[in-house]
Design an enzyme around this catalytic site. Structure first.
Site, PDB file in Angstrom:
ATOM      1  N   HIS A  82       0.905  -1.418  -0.015  1.00  0.00           N
ATOM      2  CA  HIS A  82      -0.015  -0.126  -0.142  1.00  0.00           C
ATOM      3  C   HIS A  82       0.936   1.422   0.174  1.00  0.00           C
ATOM      4  O   HIS A  82       0.542   2.203  -0.830  1.00  0.00           O
ATOM      5  CB  HIS A  82      -0.967  -0.112   1.280  1.00  0.00           C
ATOM      6  N   HIS A 264      -8.974  -1.996  -5.362  1.00  0.00           N
ATOM      7  CA  HIS A 264      -7.818  -2.341  -4.422  1.00  0.00           C
ATOM      8  C   HIS A 264      -6.824  -3.295  -5.199  1.00  0.00           C
ATOM      9  O   HIS A 264      -5.770  -3.290  -4.801  1.00  0.00           O
ATOM     10  CB  HIS A 264      -8.638  -2.866  -3.213  1.00  0.00           C
ATOM     11  N   ASP A 268      -2.971  -2.830  -5.315  1.00  0.00           N
ATOM     12  CA  ASP A 268      -2.035  -3.754  -4.898  1.00  0.00           C
ATOM     13  C   ASP A 268      -0.971  -3.990  -6.055  1.00  0.00           C
ATOM     14  O   ASP A 268       0.383  -4.238  -5.775  1.00  0.00           O
ATOM     15  CB  ASP A 268      -2.605  -5.244  -4.378  1.00  0.00           C
ATOM     16  N   HIS A 291      -0.667 -11.245  -4.996  1.00  0.00           N
ATOM     17  CA  HIS A 291       0.691 -10.677  -4.676  1.00  0.00           C
ATOM     18  C   HIS A 291       1.696 -11.587  -5.424  1.00  0.00           C
ATOM     19  O   HIS A 291       2.734 -11.468  -5.698  1.00  0.00           O
ATOM     20  CB  HIS A 291       0.835 -10.729  -3.215  1.00  0.00           C
ATOM     21  N   HIS A 369      16.802  -8.565 -53.229  1.00  0.00           N
ATOM     22  CA  HIS A 369      17.282  -9.574 -52.046  1.00  0.00           C
ATOM     23  C   HIS A 369      16.114 -10.044 -51.381  1.00  0.00           C
ATOM     24  O   HIS A 369      15.424  -9.671 -50.795  1.00  0.00           O
ATOM     25  CB  HIS A 369      18.239  -8.626 -51.249  1.00  0.00           C
TER      26      HIS A 369
END
Length: 471
Positions: A82, A264, A268, A291, A369
């Site tokens: 946070h 939220h 995170d 996480h 080419h």
């Protein structure tokens, strides 16, 4: 691709806050202090002797069980996500964060208190430019067990899209989006952490969330609650009026947004990705982030950056005004279209040079080419590298128009990837030894989309036009 754009920033003044750690329950004082350029974000445990400084990077990542933890020499800092997202949201590059305990205080369960404190401290512009990583190709990571996915793709601006779906009717499927970092303080910072009641009970049984209460976490109730469970909650929180509201959350909290849970998760994600150690520019798309996968993506991007540094990828903005355009280059070099293979020079010193060449399908050599599958001939890649090196060499002479460079030797040439129409070649060359007796020895690389396509050592002879060989 690494580049430097705007100035770095730190805090104008020191500022402190007091709170309680969510999982440890310890009372903690957190103090934000200004830091010199190129410091980054560094946590400092002042309650241990000697004090321990822990840079907030993936190198010191320790665990991601319910929160993000960094550690060094056996000393930990828990629940950093946070406060890290608040620093990213305010574009603070350099800061010391002192703590007299093992965990960042949870405050109200969001980044709001930290953002307000940092704003009150003030943000100060510093003397050196901020380095950021511009995403040049998609980077993806997924977790088959959880169904979590994160994708980062190239974009001129940084934006984040997050989707969460926990398979529950009370929360449902939610989406959140942050269009630009400047909107973080208003749109994302106030959004609080959340948990399901059954997870809450599990964490309580594990001895976690000792500092939690109904003011710093939204609790969703996705299963019927027995009277016995309610009594346990009464005891844990020291209250007898805890009940489940009609919207499926425990009472005493009102949602700031209907999709506060997704917002939220975005908060995170932003905090966890900051462990890369520098800002990234790209579009971030995340499905069911957490996480563990957040920090896995941070590690993956950090690894890409480390590889780029080892390759000595030039650090400049392709869209910036060049140091030399094609007209200025032709004042220094004798080459002319269709045999001029460098368009712009972005960096030039006495020892190194960085130039570019945009490869288009209209190049005359593509007619013969492999016209059905055009590939830039390797010999012309070397020629473009040599011409860019010629700018470096001629920059060391007072009247460069009076001299011509001739190849003397090509060594250690390697062609690692093909170059196609539409690619932009970045030539990076440096002198391997000082120019003596008209002989220059350079090492060079060509980069396309952040990868080395060609590398070689070039030996050249600088000759005055009056003494140049005649046909």
């Amino acid at each position: 691709m690494l580049q430097k754009t705007v100035p770095q920033q730190t805090l104008s003044n020191e500022i402190s806050l007091k709170g309680k750690g969510l999982h440890t329950g310890h009372d903690v004082t957190i103090t934000f202090k200004p830091a010199p350029v190129n410091t980054g974000i560094v946590f400092v445990r002042v309650d241990v002797h000697p004090i321990v400084k822990i840079p907030a990077t993936v190198k010191f990542l320790e665990s991601t069980d319910r929160r993000t933890t960094i550690a060094k020499d056996g000393v930990k800092i828990n629940t950093i996500e946070h406060v890290m997202s608040s620093l990213v949201g305010l574009s603070v590059d350099n800061c010391f964060i002192e703590l007299n305990g093992p965990e960042v205080p949870i405050m109200e369960g969001s980044s709001q208190t930290f953002v307000e404190a940092l704003k009150n401290s003030g943000v100060q512009v510093q003397s050196e430019l901020r380095e950021e990583y511009m995403v040049t190709k998609p980077i993806e990571i997924s977790d088959s067990k959880t169904g979590s996915e994160i994708l980062v793709v190239p974009s001129d601006e940084t934006s984040i899209n997050v989707m969460v779906d926990f398979g529950t009717s009370v929360l449902g499927t939610q989406n959140a989006r942050l269009e630009k970092i400047e909107d973080f303080a208003a749109e994302i910072a106030p959004c609080r952490t959340f948990s399901f009641l059954h997870d809450l009970q599990s964490m309580l049984n594990k001895g976690l969330i000792k500092g939690g209460d109904l003011n710093n976490a939204i609790v969703y109730v996705d299963k019927p609650v027995t009277e016995n469970n309610l009594k346990k909650l009464h005891k844990v929180f020291g209250r007898k009026d805890i009940k489940v509201e009609p919207n499926g959350i425990l009472n005493n909290l009102e949602l700031h947004h209907p999709n506060e849970a997704a917002r939220h998760k975005l908060l995170d994600l932003l905090g966890d990705l900051s462990l890369i150690g520098l800002p990234i520019r790209g579009k971030i798309i995340a499905s069911k982030p957490g996480h563990h996968i957040n920090t896995k993506m941070a590690q993956k991007i950090a690894s890409v950056i480390q590889k780029e540094r080892r390759l000595k990828m030039p650090n400049f903005n392709l869209n910036a005004k060049p140091l030399m355009d094609v007209n200025q280059i032709t004042e220094m070099l004798p080459h002319r279209p269709p045999f001029l293979f460098v368009d712009k020079i972005f960096e030039l010193t006495s020892t190194h040079v960085v130039g570019t060449k945009n490869v288009t399908i209209n190049e005359p050599f593509f007619q013969g080419h492999f016209p059905g599958a055009p590939v830039l001939p390797g010999v012309l890649q070397i020629e473009g590298m040599a011409q860019t090196g010629g700018v470096l060499v001629m920059n060391n002479y007072e009247n460069p128009q009076d001299y011509i460079t001739f190849f003397a030797k090509i060594e250690s040439a390697r062609f690692k990837r093909p170059v196609f129409p539409g690619d932009t070649m970045i030539f990076s060359l440096e002198l391997l030894r000082p120019i003596r007796a008209g002989i220059s020895h350079m090492g060079g690389r060509i980069f396309v989309n952040g990868q080395v396509t060609t590398e070689a050592e070039l030996l050249a002879k600088i000759v005055h036009r009056d003494k140049a060989p005649q046909p």
